[in-house]
Design an enzyme around this catalytic site. Sequence first.
Site, PDB file in Angstrom:
ATOM      1  N   LYS A 152     -37.775  87.586 -61.853  1.00  0.00           N
ATOM      2  CA  LYS A 152     -36.541  87.883 -62.470  1.00  0.00           C
ATOM      3  C   LYS A 152     -36.790  88.150 -63.909  1.00  0.00           C
ATOM      4  O   LYS A 152     -36.443  88.423 -64.868  1.00  0.00           O
ATOM      5  CB  LYS A 152     -35.940  86.626 -62.376  1.00  0.00           C
ATOM      6  CG  LYS A 152     -35.077  86.308 -61.414  1.00  0.00           C
ATOM      7  CD  LYS A 152     -34.097  85.268 -61.511  1.00  0.00           C
ATOM      8  CE  LYS A 152     -35.584  84.075 -61.538  1.00  0.00           C
ATOM      9  NZ  LYS A 152     -35.871  83.376 -59.992  1.00  0.00           N
TER      10      LYS A 152
ATOM     11  N   ARG B  34     -28.553  78.327 -60.645  1.00  0.00           N
ATOM     12  CA  ARG B  34     -29.492  77.931 -60.031  1.00  0.00           C
ATOM     13  C   ARG B  34     -28.604  77.290 -58.303  1.00  0.00           C
ATOM     14  O   ARG B  34     -29.567  76.645 -57.633  1.00  0.00           O
ATOM     15  CB  ARG B  34     -30.229  77.249 -60.333  1.00  0.00           C
ATOM     16  CG  ARG B  34     -31.930  77.873 -60.254  1.00  0.00           C
ATOM     17  CD  ARG B  34     -32.693  77.378 -60.810  1.00  0.00           C
ATOM     18  NE  ARG B  34     -34.409  77.531 -60.956  1.00  0.00           N
ATOM     19  CZ  ARG B  34     -35.175  78.452 -61.434  1.00  0.00           C
ATOM     20  NH1 ARG B  34     -34.724  78.701 -62.203  1.00  0.00           N
ATOM     21  NH2 ARG B  34     -36.156  78.792 -61.045  1.00  0.00           N
TER      22      ARG B  34
ATOM     23  N   ARG C 258     -50.129  84.643 -60.657  1.00  0.00           N
ATOM     24  CA  ARG C 258     -49.383  84.382 -62.351  1.00  0.00           C
ATOM     25  C   ARG C 258     -50.135  84.039 -63.334  1.00  0.00           C
ATOM     26  O   ARG C 258     -50.453  82.488 -62.868  1.00  0.00           O
ATOM     27  CB  ARG C 258     -47.656  84.302 -62.248  1.00  0.00           C
ATOM     28  CG  ARG C 258     -47.008  83.965 -63.452  1.00  0.00           C
ATOM     29  CD  ARG C 258     -45.573  84.361 -63.461  1.00  0.00           C
ATOM     30  NE  ARG C 258     -45.304  82.876 -62.893  1.00  0.00           N
ATOM     31  CZ  ARG C 258     -43.733  82.392 -62.331  1.00  0.00           C
ATOM     32  NH1 ARG C 258     -43.252  83.329 -63.243  1.00  0.00           N
ATOM     33  NH2 ARG C 258     -42.842  81.366 -62.085  1.00  0.00           N
TER      34      ARG C 258
ATOM     35  N   ARG D  19     -49.617  77.755 -64.858  1.00  0.00           N
ATOM     36  CA  ARG D  19     -48.809  77.170 -64.750  1.00  0.00           C
ATOM     37  C   ARG D  19     -48.872  75.708 -63.912  1.00  0.00           C
ATOM     38  O   ARG D  19     -48.677  76.166 -62.379  1.00  0.00           O
ATOM     39  CB  ARG D  19     -47.085  77.107 -64.472  1.00  0.00           C
ATOM     40  CG  ARG D  19     -46.535  78.254 -65.856  1.00  0.00           C
ATOM     41  CD  ARG D  19     -45.702  78.554 -65.955  1.00  0.00           C
ATOM     42  NE  ARG D  19     -44.427  78.243 -64.981  1.00  0.00           N
ATOM     43  CZ  ARG D  19     -43.171  78.429 -64.387  1.00  0.00           C
ATOM     44  NH1 ARG D  19     -42.708  79.805 -65.366  1.00  0.00           N
ATOM     45  NH2 ARG D  19     -42.382  78.157 -64.006  1.00  0.00           N
TER      46      ARG D  19
HETATM   47  P1  ADP Z   1     -39.206  80.873 -61.403  1.00  0.00           P
HETATM   48  O1  ADP Z   1     -37.616  81.643 -61.424  1.00  0.00           O
HETATM   49  O2  ADP Z   1     -40.649  81.290 -61.434  1.00  0.00           O
HETATM   50  O3  ADP Z   1     -39.138  79.454 -60.378  1.00  0.00           O
HETATM   51  P2  ADP Z   1     -38.476  79.515 -64.371  1.00  0.00           P
HETATM   52  O4  ADP Z   1     -39.228  79.341 -65.345  1.00  0.00           O
HETATM   53  O5  ADP Z   1     -36.852  79.959 -64.221  1.00  0.00           O
HETATM   54  O6  ADP Z   1     -39.663  80.425 -62.841  1.00  0.00           O
HETATM   55  O7  ADP Z   1     -38.044  78.036 -63.745  1.00  0.00           O
HETATM   56  C1  ADP Z   1     -39.682  76.695 -63.796  1.00  0.00           C
HETATM   57  C2  ADP Z   1     -38.458  75.118 -63.572  1.00  0.00           C
HETATM   58  O8  ADP Z   1     -37.869  75.043 -64.406  1.00  0.00           O
HETATM   59  C3  ADP Z   1     -37.715  75.251 -61.619  1.00  0.00           C
HETATM   60  O9  ADP Z   1     -38.717  75.019 -61.287  1.00  0.00           O
HETATM   61  C4  ADP Z   1     -37.242  74.583 -62.507  1.00  0.00           C
HETATM   62  O10 ADP Z   1     -37.747  72.733 -62.528  1.00  0.00           O
HETATM   63  C5  ADP Z   1     -36.560  74.304 -63.434  1.00  0.00           C
HETATM   64  N1  ADP Z   1     -35.352  74.798 -64.221  1.00  0.00           N
HETATM   65  C6  ADP Z   1     -35.400  76.133 -64.624  1.00  0.00           C
HETATM   66  N2  ADP Z   1     -34.261  76.674 -64.605  1.00  0.00           N
HETATM   67  C7  ADP Z   1     -33.063  75.622 -64.261  1.00  0.00           C
HETATM   68  C8  ADP Z   1     -31.834  75.421 -63.970  1.00  0.00           C
HETATM   69  N3  ADP Z   1     -29.895  76.606 -63.887  1.00  0.00           N
HETATM   70  N4  ADP Z   1     -31.633  74.871 -63.372  1.00  0.00           N
HETATM   71  C9  ADP Z   1     -32.249  73.249 -62.871  1.00  0.00           C
HETATM   72  N5  ADP Z   1     -33.990  73.853 -62.978  1.00  0.00           N
HETATM   73  C10 ADP Z   1     -34.309  75.076 -63.536  1.00  0.00           C
END
Ligand code: ADP
Length: 209
Positions: free
Chosen positions: A13, A88, A122, A153
Amino acid sequence: MNIIFLGPPGVGKGTHAKLLGEELNIPQISTGDMLRAHIKGQTALGMAAKKHIDAGELVPDDVVIGMVKERLAQPDCENGFILDGFPRTIPQAEALKAITTIDAVIDLVAGNEVILGRLSGRRVCKDCGATYHISRLDGKTTCEACGGPLIHRVDDQPDTILNRLKVYEEQTAPLIAYYEQEGLLHAVSAEEGIEVDHQLIKEALGLTA
Ligand code: ADP
Ligand code: ZN
């Protein structure tokens, strides 16, 4: 154009949202990046979010919704935006619907093995957030863009990855049916390589000549 990128963690994404955003000259809004910036800046929001993120859980809806609402009100979103990692959950999607209209939802699809390989390999620049995969790093440990150190990470460690995939299935996957029903969903394969997948995404959006 107001676009959402949907899909499991590690499906690409961020990579695709960034690429398309640069091409269309509209901002890519990654809630994950925004939350990590809060953690780095040690804000109250960041402190509250950190324990959820490190455990591979979602940050509470109200926190993320407030953050996105504020971001979408910025002038650079007037001509469109790409949401990457938001919504999400169904409540987040409902909140978004109350703030703005969405033109298209791209659902990036890849098999579990592809996803696990991408996540566990990653590496992320500690300073600018650029992402890399160990298979293409040739042993390099610093960022090509800014020279910062590349890190693994905490939430990309095996146990946490499994939890994130479980959380995705339970809380985020229902959004596929939700946006299907809204008539906005475009499923796109994200397994063929960045260039090919990028073209598929543009075709799905009707952006090819
Ligand atoms: P990935 O898409 O690889 O899971 P992200 O960087 O998008 O990684 O998200 C990392 C973390 O940030 C998620 O596992 C969650 O804990 C938090 N997070 C990101 N976006 C949201 C969201 N829209 N709602 C709740 N938690 C979020
Ligand atoms: Zn960097």
